[in-house]
Design an enzyme around this catalytic site. Structure first.
Site, PDB file in Angstrom:
ATOM      1  N   ASP A  32      14.655  -2.479   1.542  1.00  0.00           N
ATOM      2  CA  ASP A  32      15.009  -1.936   2.776  1.00  0.00           C
ATOM      3  C   ASP A  32      16.658  -2.284   3.107  1.00  0.00           C
ATOM      4  O   ASP A  32      17.609  -1.681   3.333  1.00  0.00           O
ATOM      5  CB  ASP A  32      14.235  -2.358   3.919  1.00  0.00           C
ATOM      6  CG  ASP A  32      14.340  -1.408   5.055  1.00  0.00           C
ATOM      7  OD1 ASP A  32      15.080  -0.421   4.925  1.00  0.00           O
ATOM      8  OD2 ASP A  32      13.935  -1.862   6.092  1.00  0.00           O
ATOM      9  N   TYR A 119       4.974  -7.291   2.194  1.00  0.00           N
ATOM     10  CA  TYR A 119       3.800  -6.518   2.722  1.00  0.00           C
ATOM     11  C   TYR A 119       2.410  -7.116   1.701  1.00  0.00           C
ATOM     12  O   TYR A 119       1.518  -6.527   2.125  1.00  0.00           O
ATOM     13  CB  TYR A 119       3.870  -5.037   2.931  1.00  0.00           C
ATOM     14  CG  TYR A 119       4.490  -4.592   4.303  1.00  0.00           C
ATOM     15  CD1 TYR A 119       5.428  -5.402   4.954  1.00  0.00           C
ATOM     16  CD2 TYR A 119       4.822  -2.987   4.370  1.00  0.00           C
ATOM     17  CE1 TYR A 119       5.890  -5.045   5.916  1.00  0.00           C
ATOM     18  CE2 TYR A 119       5.497  -2.679   5.441  1.00  0.00           C
ATOM     19  CZ  TYR A 119       5.949  -3.813   6.231  1.00  0.00           C
ATOM     20  OH  TYR A 119       6.992  -3.441   7.396  1.00  0.00           O
TER      21      TYR A 119
HETATM   22  P1  ADP Z   1       7.392  -4.059   1.261  1.00  0.00           P
HETATM   23  O1  ADP Z   1       8.040  -4.588   2.741  1.00  0.00           O
HETATM   24  O2  ADP Z   1       6.850  -2.581   1.413  1.00  0.00           O
HETATM   25  O3  ADP Z   1       6.548  -5.050   0.639  1.00  0.00           O
HETATM   26  P2  ADP Z   1       9.741  -5.199  -0.077  1.00  0.00           P
HETATM   27  O4  ADP Z   1      11.190  -4.603   0.140  1.00  0.00           O
HETATM   28  O5  ADP Z   1       9.521  -6.391   0.420  1.00  0.00           O
HETATM   29  O6  ADP Z   1       8.783  -4.043   0.756  1.00  0.00           O
HETATM   30  O7  ADP Z   1       9.245  -5.124  -1.572  1.00  0.00           O
HETATM   31  C1  ADP Z   1       8.648  -3.813  -2.255  1.00  0.00           C
HETATM   32  C2  ADP Z   1       9.226  -4.182  -3.890  1.00  0.00           C
HETATM   33  O8  ADP Z   1      10.625  -3.760  -4.188  1.00  0.00           O
HETATM   34  C3  ADP Z   1       9.029  -5.463  -4.569  1.00  0.00           C
HETATM   35  O9  ADP Z   1       8.222  -5.384  -5.728  1.00  0.00           O
HETATM   36  C4  ADP Z   1      10.158  -6.202  -4.708  1.00  0.00           C
HETATM   37  O10 ADP Z   1      10.434  -7.045  -5.542  1.00  0.00           O
HETATM   38  C5  ADP Z   1      11.166  -4.885  -4.900  1.00  0.00           C
HETATM   39  N1  ADP Z   1      12.632  -4.724  -4.600  1.00  0.00           N
HETATM   40  C6  ADP Z   1      13.140  -5.692  -3.566  1.00  0.00           C
HETATM   41  N2  ADP Z   1      14.382  -5.362  -3.594  1.00  0.00           N
HETATM   42  C7  ADP Z   1      14.708  -4.280  -4.560  1.00  0.00           C
HETATM   43  C8  ADP Z   1      15.634  -3.319  -5.070  1.00  0.00           C
HETATM   44  N3  ADP Z   1      17.069  -3.523  -4.549  1.00  0.00           N
HETATM   45  N4  ADP Z   1      15.396  -2.404  -5.904  1.00  0.00           N
HETATM   46  C9  ADP Z   1      14.262  -2.262  -6.401  1.00  0.00           C
HETATM   47  N5  ADP Z   1      13.072  -2.971  -5.980  1.00  0.00           N
HETATM   48  C10 ADP Z   1      13.397  -3.916  -5.138  1.00  0.00           C
END
Ligand code: ADP
Length: 170
Positions: A32, A119
């Site tokens: 995000d 999450y």
């Molecule tokens: P959620 O709140 O849905 O768990 P997160 O952003 O915390 O979402 O993490 C979801 C996944 O995305 C995790 O596997 C994390 O390592 C990965 N992630 C974090 N930043 C990025 C990015 N810039 N591009 C792709 N994947 C990412």
């Protein structure tokens, strides 16, 4: 075509970048934060105008400074043990994104591992759900667009590749 990529989703070339958002579409950490930084401040304004997004649903915005055409903000479930509808809600995130991409005539869509960060969704189970929904989509004969799974670390990419292999061979 289904592919697994390693790295930052904001750098991928795809018509749709899916953002793992929160219910308030307020930006945050993880994917995000990266999506909001890369898209620029206009994205926060667009999200404010939309308001909230229930868990399991999707809301679309323009992509602003990203090279994509659209950003699909979907809200994954927080993992609380698996008996509170988490699998259905996560399935719904993928299903709604795929179906919106089809309706909007998009040629490619890139997904992060929704819910697998803060999450806390168990990665093996989340990958299974992601691939089930993609398979379902393809089985329905929906237009063959390119589906990219973007992983931030190698361990996650290995899970996708392992579970993707039988699917690709079908
Ligand atoms: P959620 O709140 O849905 O768990 P997160 O952003 O915390 O979402 O993490 C979801 C996944 O995305 C995790 O596997 C994390 O390592 C990965 N992630 C974090 N930043 C990025 C990015 N810039 N591009 C792709 N994947 C990412």
């Amino acid at each position: 075509m289904v592919e697994v990529h390693l790295g930052d989703i904001t750098r991928l070339q795809a018509d749709v970048i899916v953002n793992a958002a929160n219910r308030h579409l307020a930006g945050g950490g993880g994917v995000d934060g990266a999506v909001h930084r890369a898209a620029g401040p206009e994205l926060s304004q667009a999200c404010r105008e939309i308001g909230c997004c229930p868990v399991g649903e999707v809301r679309a915005t323009p992509a602003f400074s990203l090279s994509a055409k659209r950003i699909y903000h979907t809200v994954g479930p927080v993992w609380r043990g698996g008996n509170l509808g988490e699998p259905e809600l996560l399935s719904s995130c993928y299903r709604q994104c795929l179906s919106l991409a089809r309706r909007e005539g998009m040629g490619s869509i890139a997904f992060p591992a929704i819910s697998c960060g803060v999450y806390d969704y168990p990665p093996e189970l989340a990958v299974e759900i992601a691939l089930e929904q993609v398979q379902d989509h393809l089985d329905r004969g929906s237009p063959p667009f390119e589906i990219l799974f973007c992983c931030f670390d190698e361990a996650m990419a290995v899970l996708y590749r392992q579970q993707l292999e039988p699917l690709v061979r079908r």
